[in-house]
Design an enzyme around this catalytic site. Structure first.
Site, short mmCIF file in Angstrom:
data_model
loop_
_atom_site.label_atom_id
_atom_site.label_comp_id
_atom_site.label_asym_id
_atom_site.label_seq_id
_atom_site.Cartn_x
_atom_site.Cartn_y
_atom_site.Cartn_z
N LYS A 1 34.15 80.66 92.75
CA LYS A 1 33.20 79.62 92.33
C LYS A 1 32.15 79.37 93.41
O LYS A 1 30.97 79.23 93.11
CB LYS A 1 33.96 78.33 92.00
CG LYS A 1 34.85 78.44 90.78
CD LYS A 1 35.78 77.25 90.65
CE LYS A 1 36.78 77.50 89.51
NZ LYS A 1 37.78 76.42 89.39
N GLN B 1 40.49 71.45 91.73
CA GLN B 1 41.10 72.68 91.24
C GLN B 1 42.52 72.44 90.73
O GLN B 1 43.34 71.85 91.42
CB GLN B 1 41.12 73.73 92.36
CG GLN B 1 41.71 75.06 91.94
CD GLN B 1 40.89 75.75 90.86
OE1 GLN B 1 39.66 75.72 90.89
NE2 GLN B 1 41.57 76.36 89.90
N ASP C 1 34.11 70.78 85.24
CA ASP C 1 35.21 71.43 84.51
C ASP C 1 35.20 71.06 83.04
O ASP C 1 35.76 71.78 82.21
CB ASP C 1 36.56 71.02 85.11
CG ASP C 1 37.10 72.05 86.08
OD1 ASP C 1 36.71 73.23 85.96
OD2 ASP C 1 37.91 71.69 86.95
#
Length: 359
Positions: free
Chosen positions: A103, A147, A170
């Site tokens: 990412k 995460q 997200d």
């Protein structure tokens, strides 16, 4: 998967922070074709009816990368602050560290600055929530993600809901999920958003088609289903498909009945060899977003495979466009690191590449 991908093309003006404003253009890019433009075919084809079109995942990913980079540069040239992504990484899970590293790499490729905040696996939920609240208030942070998975003593839902919806790259906040379910623009979970983008850019037609989504996870299967079955004329346009969702308790014989009727099969169950050639009808499109680590008896090592197994070949994160005879014109195995279109299976798209650059 690159969760920050969702902010690139699914955020609304009411939700998106100013620092991500240059990426709003993705909303128009991701709209389905007008209904009049659809034909009876479900998959892009070459002139010959028995051939599938070879689609380069690398080319598609590079196109996305170039467009996002151009938008970011345009935004900065107007005197605005460079978009900034903050990632909170808890513990020492090797897979999580790899995902976060990808990412950060993808963010840098399009000109988005980023940082990783590391916390030990025994960090308290209170400390994690306090950190999230502070980052929500930090005007230099455009996007924020924690995460997953988190250690067992931490409530993941509480953490996801603590992130400001406008910074939730997200797409896991309950408000973004709710807007998605109500056909309103929102930040969409990355894997679902990448599948949608692949379908739109490759011309796989969904209007009036039968779709099977194997897997009902809240982060993948559910949002994919919502995108595909909803009305193409709504505020957040959908695919106008008839969607069937299967899951771990769907008997295999029933799963085969459903998939044989489907024009499009999307597999996100996390079960190796779940879908085989005999389960898919001629001319169907199969999108495999499963990720599984299995032991390879030939090498003695662990290898990455998907959920689809055609002719004994198991490939992670591909789109297979079957020929009219129900066969792949090429059958060599291709991995995510081997994306040369000249070596890819006929009609395959590497979704992993696309997801990793959709920032």
């Amino acid at each position: 998967m690159a969760a920050v991908a969702a902010a690139a093309f699914s955020s609304s003006r009411s939700v998106l922070r100013p620092a991500l404003a240059p990426l709003r253009r993705w909303r128009s890019l991701s709209r389905p074709l007008p209904r009049a433009a659809y034909s009876t075919s479900s998959s892009p084809r070459s002139a010959a009816s028995d051939e599938a079109t070879i689609i380069s995942g690398t080319k598609l990913a590079n196109q996305v990368l170039k467009e996002v980079r151009r938008d970011v540069e345009s935004w900065i040239s107007l005197g605005n602050r460079r978009p900034h992504l903050t990632v909170i990484l808890v513990g020492d899970n090797p897979a999580s560290h790899i995902y976060v590293r990808n990412k950060i790499k993808a963010a840098a490729a399009v000109g988005i600055s980023s940082e990783i905040i590391l916390r030990p696996k025994d960090v308290s939920q209170e400390e994690l929530l306090d950190m999230t609240v502070k980052l929500n208030k930090d005007s230099t942070v455009s996007g924020l993600l924690v995460q997953l998975p988190l250690p067992g003593h931490i409530d993941e839902r509480a953490v996801c809901n603590a992130i400001a919806p406008s910074k939730d790259v997200d797409g896991f906040h309950i408000m973004n999920i709710g807007r998605l379910c109500l056909d309103q623009p929102s930040i969409i979970p990355a894997t679902a958003a990448a599948v949608w983008e692949i379908i739109q850019r490759t011309g796989i037609q969904t209007f009036g088609k039968n779709v099977v989504v194997a897997g009902r996870s809240k982060n993948v299967g559910m949002p994919i289903s919502m995108l595909l079955h909803t009305d193409g004329e709504h505020e957040r346009p959908g695919g106008d498909a008839t969607v069937t969702i299967t899951h771990r308790y769907t008997p295999r014989e029933q799963l085969k009945i459903h998939t044989q009727l489907a024009d499009i099969v999307i597999v996100a169950a996390g079960i190796p060899k779940l879908i085989t050639t005999d389960m898919v009808k001629e001319g169907a499109a199969v999108i495999d977003v499963g990720i599984n680590h299995i032991h390879d008896p030939l090498t003695g090592k662990t290898k990455l495979v998907g959920d689809v197994d055609f002719e004994g070949k198991t490939n992670s994160v591909f789109v297979y466009l079957l020929s009219r005879s129900g066969e792949l014109l090429k059958r060599e195995s291709v991995t995510c690191s081997d994306t040369d279109p000249q070596r890819s299976p006929c009609g395959s798209v590497v979704a992993e590449d696309v997801c990793s650059v959709m920032l």
